[in-house]
Design an enzyme around this catalytic site. Structure first.
Site, PDB file in Angstrom:
ATOM      1  N   ASP A   1      32.801 -14.252  -1.348  1.00  0.00           N
ATOM      2  CA  ASP A   1      31.474 -14.509  -0.793  1.00  0.00           C
ATOM      3  C   ASP A   1      31.409 -15.920  -0.215  1.00  0.00           C
ATOM      4  O   ASP A   1      30.795 -16.153   0.827  1.00  0.00           O
ATOM      5  CB  ASP A   1      30.400 -14.373  -1.877  1.00  0.00           C
ATOM      6  CG  ASP A   1      30.190 -12.922  -2.270  1.00  0.00           C
ATOM      7  OD1 ASP A   1      30.915 -12.062  -1.713  1.00  0.00           O
ATOM      8  OD2 ASP A   1      29.325 -12.651  -3.122  1.00  0.00           O
TER       9      ASP A   1
ATOM     10  N   GLU B   1      33.795 -17.760   1.046  1.00  0.00           N
ATOM     11  CA  GLU B   1      34.489 -17.863   2.338  1.00  0.00           C
ATOM     12  C   GLU B   1      33.649 -17.230   3.447  1.00  0.00           C
ATOM     13  O   GLU B   1      33.562 -17.737   4.557  1.00  0.00           O
ATOM     14  CB  GLU B   1      35.845 -17.164   2.258  1.00  0.00           C
ATOM     15  CG  GLU B   1      36.907 -18.033   1.616  1.00  0.00           C
ATOM     16  CD  GLU B   1      38.167 -17.232   1.339  1.00  0.00           C
ATOM     17  OE1 GLU B   1      39.159 -17.458   2.035  1.00  0.00           O
ATOM     18  OE2 GLU B   1      38.125 -16.368   0.438  1.00  0.00           O
TER      19      GLU B   1
ATOM     20  N   ASP C   1      30.406 -16.931   3.483  1.00  0.00           N
ATOM     21  CA  ASP C   1      29.269 -17.812   3.771  1.00  0.00           C
ATOM     22  C   ASP C   1      29.680 -18.965   4.678  1.00  0.00           C
ATOM     23  O   ASP C   1      28.920 -19.384   5.542  1.00  0.00           O
ATOM     24  CB  ASP C   1      28.675 -18.374   2.477  1.00  0.00           C
ATOM     25  CG  ASP C   1      27.886 -17.309   1.732  1.00  0.00           C
ATOM     26  OD1 ASP C   1      27.593 -16.257   2.351  1.00  0.00           O
ATOM     27  OD2 ASP C   1      27.571 -17.517   0.548  1.00  0.00           O
TER      28      ASP C   1
ATOM     29  N   GLU D   1      27.965  18.934   4.457  1.00  0.00           N
ATOM     30  CA  GLU D   1      27.671  17.530   4.150  1.00  0.00           C
ATOM     31  C   GLU D   1      26.683  17.465   2.990  1.00  0.00           C
ATOM     32  O   GLU D   1      25.866  18.366   2.844  1.00  0.00           O
ATOM     33  CB  GLU D   1      27.024  16.848   5.373  1.00  0.00           C
ATOM     34  CG  GLU D   1      27.907  16.869   6.595  1.00  0.00           C
ATOM     35  CD  GLU D   1      27.169  16.388   7.856  1.00  0.00           C
ATOM     36  OE1 GLU D   1      26.045  15.863   7.728  1.00  0.00           O
ATOM     37  OE2 GLU D   1      27.732  16.557   8.941  1.00  0.00           O
TER      38      GLU D   1
ATOM     39  N   LYS E   1      23.295  16.617   1.292  1.00  0.00           N
ATOM     40  CA  LYS E   1      21.956  16.361   1.822  1.00  0.00           C
ATOM     41  C   LYS E   1      21.432  15.137   1.069  1.00  0.00           C
ATOM     42  O   LYS E   1      21.057  15.223  -0.099  1.00  0.00           O
ATOM     43  CB  LYS E   1      21.051  17.569   1.609  1.00  0.00           C
ATOM     44  CG  LYS E   1      19.695  17.420   2.274  1.00  0.00           C
ATOM     45  CD  LYS E   1      18.952  18.744   2.243  1.00  0.00           C
ATOM     46  CE  LYS E   1      17.591  18.638   2.882  1.00  0.00           C
ATOM     47  NZ  LYS E   1      16.720  17.630   2.297  1.00  0.00           N
TER      48      LYS E   1
ATOM     49  N   ASP F   1      19.053  12.142  -0.054  1.00  0.00           N
ATOM     50  CA  ASP F   1      17.609  12.121  -0.236  1.00  0.00           C
ATOM     51  C   ASP F   1      17.080  10.718   0.022  1.00  0.00           C
ATOM     52  O   ASP F   1      16.999   9.887  -0.865  1.00  0.00           O
ATOM     53  CB  ASP F   1      17.277  12.580  -1.657  1.00  0.00           C
ATOM     54  CG  ASP F   1      15.853  13.079  -1.744  1.00  0.00           C
ATOM     55  OD1 ASP F   1      15.195  13.188  -0.687  1.00  0.00           O
ATOM     56  OD2 ASP F   1      15.392  13.340  -2.859  1.00  0.00           O
TER      57      ASP F   1
ATOM     58  N   TYR G   1      23.605   5.856   6.016  1.00  0.00           N
ATOM     59  CA  TYR G   1      24.684   6.800   6.287  1.00  0.00           C
ATOM     60  C   TYR G   1      24.374   7.546   7.574  1.00  0.00           C
ATOM     61  O   TYR G   1      23.283   8.101   7.726  1.00  0.00           O
ATOM     62  CB  TYR G   1      24.804   7.819   5.152  1.00  0.00           C
ATOM     63  CG  TYR G   1      25.526   7.266   3.951  1.00  0.00           C
ATOM     64  CD1 TYR G   1      26.913   7.263   3.901  1.00  0.00           C
ATOM     65  CD2 TYR G   1      24.818   6.745   2.878  1.00  0.00           C
ATOM     66  CE1 TYR G   1      27.583   6.752   2.800  1.00  0.00           C
ATOM     67  CE2 TYR G   1      25.479   6.227   1.768  1.00  0.00           C
ATOM     68  CZ  TYR G   1      26.861   6.232   1.743  1.00  0.00           C
ATOM     69  OH  TYR G   1      27.518   5.723   0.671  1.00  0.00           O
TER      70      TYR G   1
ATOM     71  N   LYS H   1      26.552  22.962   8.466  1.00  0.00           N
ATOM     72  CA  LYS H   1      26.354  22.823   9.913  1.00  0.00           C
ATOM     73  C   LYS H   1      27.455  23.533  10.677  1.00  0.00           C
ATOM     74  O   LYS H   1      28.629  23.440  10.286  1.00  0.00           O
ATOM     75  CB  LYS H   1      26.395  21.343  10.308  1.00  0.00           C
ATOM     76  CG  LYS H   1      25.334  20.489   9.667  1.00  0.00           C
ATOM     77  CD  LYS H   1      25.516  19.028  10.053  1.00  0.00           C
ATOM     78  CE  LYS H   1      24.358  18.196   9.516  1.00  0.00           C
ATOM     79  NZ  LYS H   1      24.522  16.772   9.828  1.00  0.00           N
TER      80      LYS H   1
ATOM     81  N   LYS I   1      19.824  24.081  -0.885  1.00  0.00           N
ATOM     82  CA  LYS I   1      19.335  23.141  -1.904  1.00  0.00           C
ATOM     83  C   LYS I   1      19.955  23.413  -3.273  1.00  0.00           C
ATOM     84  O   LYS I   1      20.321  24.533  -3.581  1.00  0.00           O
ATOM     85  CB  LYS I   1      17.806  23.303  -2.034  1.00  0.00           C
ATOM     86  CG  LYS I   1      17.031  22.948  -0.786  1.00  0.00           C
ATOM     87  CD  LYS I   1      16.599  21.508  -0.851  1.00  0.00           C
ATOM     88  CE  LYS I   1      15.639  21.108   0.228  1.00  0.00           C
ATOM     89  NZ  LYS I   1      14.250  21.453  -0.014  1.00  0.00           N
TER      90      LYS I   1
ATOM     91  N   CYS J   1     -14.481  10.102 -28.891  1.00  0.00           N
ATOM     92  CA  CYS J   1     -15.781   9.659 -29.404  1.00  0.00           C
ATOM     93  C   CYS J   1     -16.367  10.587 -30.465  1.00  0.00           C
ATOM     94  O   CYS J   1     -17.395  10.268 -31.057  1.00  0.00           O
ATOM     95  CB  CYS J   1     -16.767   9.509 -28.254  1.00  0.00           C
ATOM     96  SG  CYS J   1     -17.198  11.097 -27.519  1.00  0.00           S
TER      97      CYS J   1
ATOM     98  N   CYS K   1     -15.684  16.964 -23.017  1.00  0.00           N
ATOM     99  CA  CYS K   1     -16.453  16.150 -23.954  1.00  0.00           C
ATOM    100  C   CYS K   1     -17.873  16.074 -23.403  1.00  0.00           C
ATOM    101  O   CYS K   1     -18.075  15.955 -22.199  1.00  0.00           O
ATOM    102  CB  CYS K   1     -15.847  14.747 -24.049  1.00  0.00           C
ATOM    103  SG  CYS K   1     -16.980  13.487 -24.664  1.00  0.00           S
TER     104      CYS K   1
HETATM  105  S1  IVH Z   1      20.995  16.986   9.871  1.00  0.00           S
HETATM  106  C1  IVH Z   1      18.396  18.652  13.311  1.00  0.00           C
HETATM  107  N1  IVH Z   1      22.392  16.117   7.854  1.00  0.00           N
HETATM  108  O1  IVH Z   1      17.325  16.366   5.465  1.00  0.00           O
HETATM  109  C2  IVH Z   1      18.996  18.460  11.982  1.00  0.00           C
HETATM  110  N2  IVH Z   1      20.041  16.012   7.677  1.00  0.00           N
HETATM  111  O2  IVH Z   1      14.920  18.589   5.975  1.00  0.00           O
HETATM  112  C3  IVH Z   1      19.107  17.049  11.637  1.00  0.00           C
HETATM  113  N3  IVH Z   1      19.241  15.002   5.600  1.00  0.00           N
HETATM  114  O3  IVH Z   1      14.958  15.181   7.674  1.00  0.00           O
HETATM  115  C4  IVH Z   1      19.315  16.811  10.213  1.00  0.00           C
HETATM  116  N4  IVH Z   1      21.229  14.587   4.756  1.00  0.00           N
HETATM  117  O4  IVH Z   1      16.422  13.474   6.563  1.00  0.00           O
HETATM  118  C5  IVH Z   1      21.159  16.321   8.337  1.00  0.00           C
HETATM  119  N5  IVH Z   1      23.781  15.338   6.188  1.00  0.00           N
HETATM  120  C6  IVH Z   1      22.555  15.539   6.663  1.00  0.00           C
HETATM  121  C7  IVH Z   1      21.417  15.189   5.946  1.00  0.00           C
HETATM  122  C8  IVH Z   1      20.157  15.443   6.484  1.00  0.00           C
HETATM  123  C9  IVH Z   1      19.929  14.488   4.568  1.00  0.00           C
HETATM  124  C10 IVH Z   1      17.789  15.067   5.657  1.00  0.00           C
HETATM  125  C11 IVH Z   1      17.162  14.600   6.912  1.00  0.00           C
HETATM  126  C12 IVH Z   1      16.206  15.676   7.320  1.00  0.00           C
HETATM  127  C13 IVH Z   1      16.112  16.508   6.106  1.00  0.00           C
HETATM  128  C14 IVH Z   1      15.941  17.953   6.539  1.00  0.00           C
END
Ligand code: IVH
Length: 681
Positions: free
Chosen positions: A45, A47, A49, A125, A127, A129, A237, A303, A327, A424, A437
């Site tokens: 750190d 270096e 800085d 990928e 998902k 949050d 990301y 995807k 999900k 009470c 109550c």
């Molecule tokens: S693709 C048109 N990839 O999930 C599609 N979304 O309900 C574009 N999310 O609002 C989304 N990880 O915020 C995609 N690897 C991922 C994701 C991702 C999280 C979220 C994103 C989106 C929500 C979908």
């Protein structure tokens, strides 16, 4: 160890400085990438800085050489009064989603029948949050960034996004050419370890903590003061290309590679799947690892890999047809009911609450869960000593799902609602499944809840009046009614534990400035049964003044747009009570000053209710709704027989259909704008 060597010596002229600056920037970017994106720092750190200081000093000396993509330019700017809006380069759609394997298989079957068996391969990928953000790069430099907003228009969070180390201010040039213009989508998140550190720090500073990493990320990014964002550890990301001017990748797998090459963080949990069976297997595997991941993941996104086939499939108004969010099951854990206590709310309602043996449900410790009411306890048949399954759906509020059978175990007696108020001792009466109550504000628990509500954010918004202070105020008798709050003095507060001159003065000041309040906030503050913020706004808008409201009859109330018979009943009961009249009279005596508006009768849209659906072109929905209200009209988010106009933008949802079914007048955006007075926009 410094990875690259560098010429040194004083920059005595601008030319030499230019060279040195370029070199320093390159080195710092390189180390930023190693540190923030690859998690593999090569220098200390100290270096790092030193390099940054050297660059800062040179730039201070030659300010005309500063460019926005310089690593020194991540520093936060000044706080702003509000976010401005930015239109996305393409709509930021959401994803079709479900937790059932059946739904995933149907998604796959649709793709195969539309594209042919062989064309379908997937990228899976995690998902993440967090918060979805669009980033736009022009000639390789970050131009702007916006939150999703209403999918067409989002909030300009460029200044905040610039402070995130894993967001390159300048794309890395390498094997792959840097496109002239690039827009991409990704997720701003908080890593779980960072979230825990942040909450520990907030606790130490006596500030409220965040319920989960998602809220922490949202709360940190959507800050008007970018220096707050800068002090919060966010990570970005990247996962999706939105638009590109330059060579176009052919597959999602290639997109992810390109994003990595350009310097973004891409999660290491992305996998290719040749069939849906493989994708489902990956989902299960990631779900098993869920608790060991460095970030919060609530499912996988499956995807279609082939980007040209994506175009063939297209999208609905809400989501692309080429992706599906599969999900995870909500988190569940088993715990034991240690006790069932009964709480008394501000309306006197008694709520049984299960006190649980503390259990970690997906990173959050749960030690209590509401059992809602007597009937709910009966239906679930839960008793003290029982084992129960707890679920935390998505985030915050934990629920008791069911009792876990324990054959042969001798159970404790059935839970009984007390016949007398636990606070009470007054008799309890039942209305259907609910118990109340009967002691009104003479009951300390009701009074406490009432005072807290009165001071809460959507009501008088008295900051610094925490639960503990309210308890002390009631216990010492300084406050016996909500009106007493308004007459508190510094001398009063100094009698309480924990107050000193400054904190006492601050609270008194906060109370004094809260005395001036708009009618709708005041109506909410009164805590009228059935009246939340929206109803309070409807009532405030309709009656305009407190006196007009106080004089309203049951029929007049029922005629207010947005008010149904049940609410009208509750409000007119409230108005008829002598306690209400007394409270209002003493609040006025204590100097409460209402900011009253003209009654809705006056504007051009008086008595009319508008619903907006779909994306508008020339004005945001929020602004359009504001205009309607400023012209005396009312806005609502749902369609009913009381709706007068539905204004339909592009890609309207089901509301459009419903409006047609009900025969409600439908306006296009243009038609709506024509209704407005000339100078309204
Ligand atoms: S693709 C048109 N990839 O999930 C599609 N979304 O309900 C574009 N999310 O609002 C989304 N990880 O915020 C995609 N690897 C991922 C994701 C991702 C999280 C979220 C994103 C989106 C929500 C979908």
């Amino acid at each position: 160890m410094i990875a690259r060597t560098r010429k040194s010596g004083p920059a005595d002229d601008a030319e030499a400085a230019r060279g040195q600056i370029a070199e320093l920037r390159e080195m710092i970017r390189h180390h930023d990438h190693l540190y923030y994106v690859l998690d593999q720092p090569e220098i200390s750190d100290a270096e790092y800085d030193r390099l940054l200081h050297e660059l800062t000093a040179l730039e201070e000396h030659f300010p005309n050489l500063v460019t926005p993509d310089s690593p020194t330019q991540r520093v936060a700017g000044e706080p702003r009064p509000g976010f401005s809006e930015i239109e996305h380069t393409a709509p930021m759609l959401s994803l079709d989603s479900g937790a059932a394997e059946e739904a995933v298989r149907r998604f796959d079957a649709r793709l195969r029948s539309a594209l042919g068996e062989d064309a379908v391969a997937y990228v899976v990928e995690p998902k993440l949050d967090g918060l979805s953000v669009e980033l736009v790069y022009e000639d390789g430099s970050l131009a702007w960034a916006a939150t999703r907003g209403d999918s067409r228009v989002g909030e300009d969070v460029t200044a905040n996004i610039r402070t995130i180390g894993s967001v390159p201010l300048k794309l890395r040039a390498g094997a792959r050419p840097v496109p002239r213009r690039l827009s991409l989508r990704g997720e701003a998140i908080m890593l779980i370890a960072e979230f825990e550190r942040l909450n520990a720090r907030l606790t130490q500073e006596d500030k409220p903590v965040f319920a989960n990493p998602r809220n922490a990320a949202a709360g940190s990014l959507r800050q008007l003061d970018p220096s707050i964002t800068a002090a919060r550890p966010l990570t970005f990301y990247a996962y999706e290309l939105m638009t590109i001017e330059g060579p176009e990748p052919a597959r999602q797998w290639e997109v992810l590679d390109a994003l990595r090459d350009w310097g973004f963080k891409v999660t290491r949990h992305t996998t290719r799947a040749r069939s849906i069976a493989e994708a489902i297997e990956i989902h299960h595997e990631l779900e098993r690892q869920r608790d060991d991941l460095e970030y919060e993941v609530d499912g996988v996104v499956i995807k279609l890999d082939d980007l040209s086939a994506r175009e063939t499939l297209g999208e609905t108004a809400h989501h692309p047809r080429w992706a599906f969010a599969y999900k995870f099951e909500p988190r569940r854990e088993v715990s034991e009911i240690l006790d069932i206590v009964v709480q008394v709310g501000r309306t006197g309602k008694l709520t049984p609450v299960a006190m649980l043996r503390p259990v970690d449900v997906g990173g959050v410790t749960v030690s209590r869960a509401s059992l809602h009411n007597r009937e709910e306890v009966e239906r679930k048949d839960v008793r003290v000593g029982d084992k129960v399954r707890i679920q935390r759906a998505g985030d915050v509020i934990p629920q008791v799902l069911e009792r876990v059978g324990e054959p042969g175990k001798k159970r404790r007696p059935v839970f009984k609602m007390p016949t007398h108020c636990p606070s009470c001792g007054a008799p309890v009466v039942s209305h259907g499944p609910l118990d109340f109550c009967t002691n009104g504000l003479a009951c300390p628990a009701q009074l406490k809840a009432r005072v807290q509500h009165f001071a809460s954010r959507d009501a008088l918004d008295i900051s610094g009046l925490g639960e503990r202070t309210v308890e002390q105020l009631l216990a010492t008798g300084l406050v016996g009614s909500v009106a007493d709050l308004l007459s508190l003095t510094e001398t009063d507060l100094l009698k309480l534990e924990g107050f000193a001159e400054v904190s006492a003065k601050n609270l008194v000041d906060a109370i004094q400035s809260a005395k001036e309040i708009t009618l709708d906030r005041f109506l909410f503050a009164l805590g009228i049964p059935e009246v939340g913020t929206q109803t309070a706004r409807d009532l405030g808008q309709h009656f305009g003044t407190l006196d007009a409201f106080l004089a309203a009859t049951h029929d007049e109330l029922e005629a207010v747009p947005g008010i149904g018979p049940k609410v009208a009943e509750a409000v007119s009961d409230f108005l008829r009570s002598t306690a209400t009249r007394k409270t209002i009279a003493s609040l006025r005596k204590q100097g409460l000053k209402l900011i009253e508006a003209e009654a809705a009768g006056d504007g051009q849209f008086a008595g009319l209710t508008f619903v907006f659906t779909g994306a508008l072109e020339s004005i945001t929905r929020g602004r359009a709704e504001e205009l309607v209200r400023s012209l005396g009209g009312r806005t609502s988010s749902s369609i009913s027989a009381k709706t007068d106009y539905v204004v339909v933008g592009s890609d309207p949802g089901s509301k459009y259909e419903r409006a047609r079914e009900l025969g409600i007048k439908i306006l296009s955006e243009k038609e709506f704008l024509r209704l407005l007075p000339k100078n309204a926009l």
